[in-house]
Design an enzyme around this catalytic site. Structure first.
Site, PDB file in Angstrom:
ATOM      1  N   CYS A   1      51.002  72.615  51.012  1.00 45.14           N
ATOM      2  CA  CYS A   1      51.804  71.299  51.534  1.00 45.14           C
ATOM      3  C   CYS A   1      53.153  71.584  52.261  1.00 45.14           C
ATOM      4  O   CYS A   1      53.413  71.272  53.419  1.00 45.14           O
ATOM      5  CB  CYS A   1      51.664  69.865  50.798  1.00 45.14           C
ATOM      6  SG  CYS A   1      52.131  68.472  51.729  1.00 45.14           S
TER       7      CYS A   1
ATOM      8  N   CYS B   1      48.211  64.159  45.109  1.00 47.89           N
ATOM      9  CA  CYS B   1      48.386  62.987  45.958  1.00 47.89           C
ATOM     10  C   CYS B   1      47.236  62.535  46.475  1.00 47.89           C
ATOM     11  O   CYS B   1      47.092  61.275  46.343  1.00 47.89           O
ATOM     12  CB  CYS B   1      49.430  62.972  46.819  1.00 47.89           C
ATOM     13  SG  CYS B   1      49.077  64.129  48.244  1.00 47.89           S
TER      14      CYS B   1
END
Length: 358
Positions: free
Chosen positions: A105, A202
C-alpha cells in the site's frame, strides 16, 4: 515576505497523521489534508473495526481538518487498491507465500498515486505520520533512517520508497515517540488524542482471514494434506490461506513433539510441518530489491538485516545479484524466514535497501 510552503498530509484518521497535520500548521506551512478511500466501508464490521480505513476514520480525519482550518479532500483509490493490494494479497497466498499488504500500500498507493496527487495540487511535499526519519547527505541526496523510538520505528514498511519519491516526502514525527505524539494531539485539542491504534489489515476486519477468504477467495480455503518433511500425511489443513511459516497453533495434529509450519506447497495444496529446529535457515534470496543509494552496490557488503517488522536487526552479508535481487547470508541462523515477506537491510540506522523474500 516569502510564501509559506504548501504541504499535503496523508490523513488516515489516526492520531499520528492528525498530529502531523497539526504540527505543520503550527510551523507555518500551508497544509492540505488528503485521505485515501481504499475499501468498501459498507460492511458494519469494517465500520467499527480497528483497521486503518474504517468509516469512522474518514469522519475523524475530516473533523481534524475542520478543527485545524485546513482544506480537506478524500481521494477514491478503491479500484487501484483492489488491484495492487487486495488482489496481490490473494495471489501471494495462492502461491504459498505470506503477503505484506501494508508495504504494498505504501509502495503503490501512498508514495506513488497519493504523492502525485499532492504534487498536482501544488504541494511541495507529502507528509505522513510514519515514525521514520528523512535526512540528506552532504550532497543533498535524501536518505531514509530509522525513527528515533525503536519501539515505533516504521522504516521497515517504507523500504520500497524510491529516492526520487523521498525528495518530496517528509516524516515530521520521526524524532518523537507515541506518548509525545498523543500529548501533541491533546495540546491542539484534537478529539482523537486517545484513539486506539489500528491493528488489523484494513480489508480484513478483526483479523478474520477465514471470513475474508470465504467471500473474496474461497479457493484459499480448499482443504489439503498436512505432511511431514518426508511427505507422510499427518492430517488435513483448512486451506493455505489459514497458515504461515512458523505457525504452530491451529494445526490440529496429535504428535509427540510440537510441529510447526515449515512451508506451503501451493502446487500440491500441502502444508509441510516439522520440528522447531527445522525452522532455522542461514540465508535467503530476495527479488525486486529497492536500493536507497545514489549508486546501487554491486559488491557484497556487511549489513544489519530485518526479516520481519517485529524482528531485531541481525548481522548479515548482502550480495547484490545481477537480476536485481540479492542473496542474504546471516551470521546466525534465523527462525521462520517467510517467503512473501520483506527483508530490509541497514547501515547503522540508515536504510540501505530491501526486497521481497523468495
Amino acid at each position: 515576505m516569502t510564501q509559506p510552503q504548501r504541504v499535503a498530509v496523508a490523513m488516515s484518521g489516526g492520531v499520528d497523521s492528525s498530529a502531523t497535520a497539526a504540527l505543520l500548521v503550527e510551523q507555518g506551512y500551508e497544509v492540505i489534508g488528503l485521505t485515501m478511500q481504499l475499501w468498501d466501508h459498507s460492511s458494519p464490521k469494517v465500520a467499527g473495526s480497528r483497521s486503518c480505513c474504517a468509516l469512522d476514520d474518514l469522519y475523524d480525519a475530516r473533523q481534524v481538518a475542520q478543527t485545524l482550518g485546513i482544506p480537506y479532500y478524500v481521494v477514491n483509490y478503491e479500484a487501484d487498491f483492489r488491484q495492487a493490494v487486495v488482489d496481490d494479497f490473494i495471489q501471494t497466498y495462492a502461491a504459498g507465500q505470506t503477503p505484506n499488504p501494508c508495504v504494498r500500500c505504501n509502495q503503490i498507493l501512498k508514495f506513488d498515486l497519493l504523492l502525485k496527487k499532492a504534487l498536482a495540487l501544488g504541494a511541495d511535499f507529502l507528509a505522513t505520520g510514519h515514525y521514520a526519519i528523512r535526512r540528506e547527505d552532504a550532497q543533498g541526496v535524501p536518505q531514509l533512517w530509522q525513527g528515533s523510538d525503536p519501539a515505533k520505528d516504521q522504516s521497515y514498511f517504507l523500504f520500497t520508497t524510491t529516492m526520487a519519491q523521498l525528495a518530496h516526502v517528509r516524516f515530521p514525527l520521526g524524532e518523537m515517540d507515541k506518548q509525545q505524539t498523543r500529548q501533541l494531539a491533546q495540546r491542539f485539542g484534537l478529539h482523537l488524542s486517545t484513539k486506539q491504534e489500528s491493528q488489523d489489515v484494513c480489508f480484513v476486519p478483526d483479523g478474520d482471514y477465514s471470513a475474508f477468504f470465504a467471500k473474496q477467495a474461497p479457493h484459499l480455503l480448499t482443504p489439503g494434506a498436512i505432511v511431514d518433511q518426508q511427505g507422510h500425511s499427518l492430517g488435513q489443513h483448512k486451506g493455505l490461506g489459514c497458515y504461515t511459516v512458523g505457525q504452530r497453533k491451529g494445526l490440529g495434529i496429535a504428535h509427540p513433539t510440537p510441529l510447526y509450519v515449515l512451508a506451503l506447497d501451493a502446487p500440491h495444496n500441502q502444508v509441510i510441518v516439522g520440528p522447531a529446529e527445522a525452522l532455522y535457515q542461514q540465508q535467503l534470496t530476495l527479488h525486486h530489491v529497492n536500493w536507497l543509494e545514489p549508486t546501487p552496490p554491486t559488491e557484497p557488503f556487511a549489513s544489519m538485516a530485518k526479516i520481519r517488522y517485529a524482528a531485531p536487526p541481525v548481522e548479515a552479508r548482502v550480495e547484490p545479484l545481477p537480476d536485481g535481487g540479492a542473496q542474504i547470508y546471516f551470521n546466525q541462523p534465523q527462525r521462520a524466514i517467510t517467503p512473501g515477506q520483506a527483508c530490509v537491510f541497514y547501515d547503522g540506522a540508515r536504510v540501505v535497501g530491501g526486497g521481497w523474500i523468495v
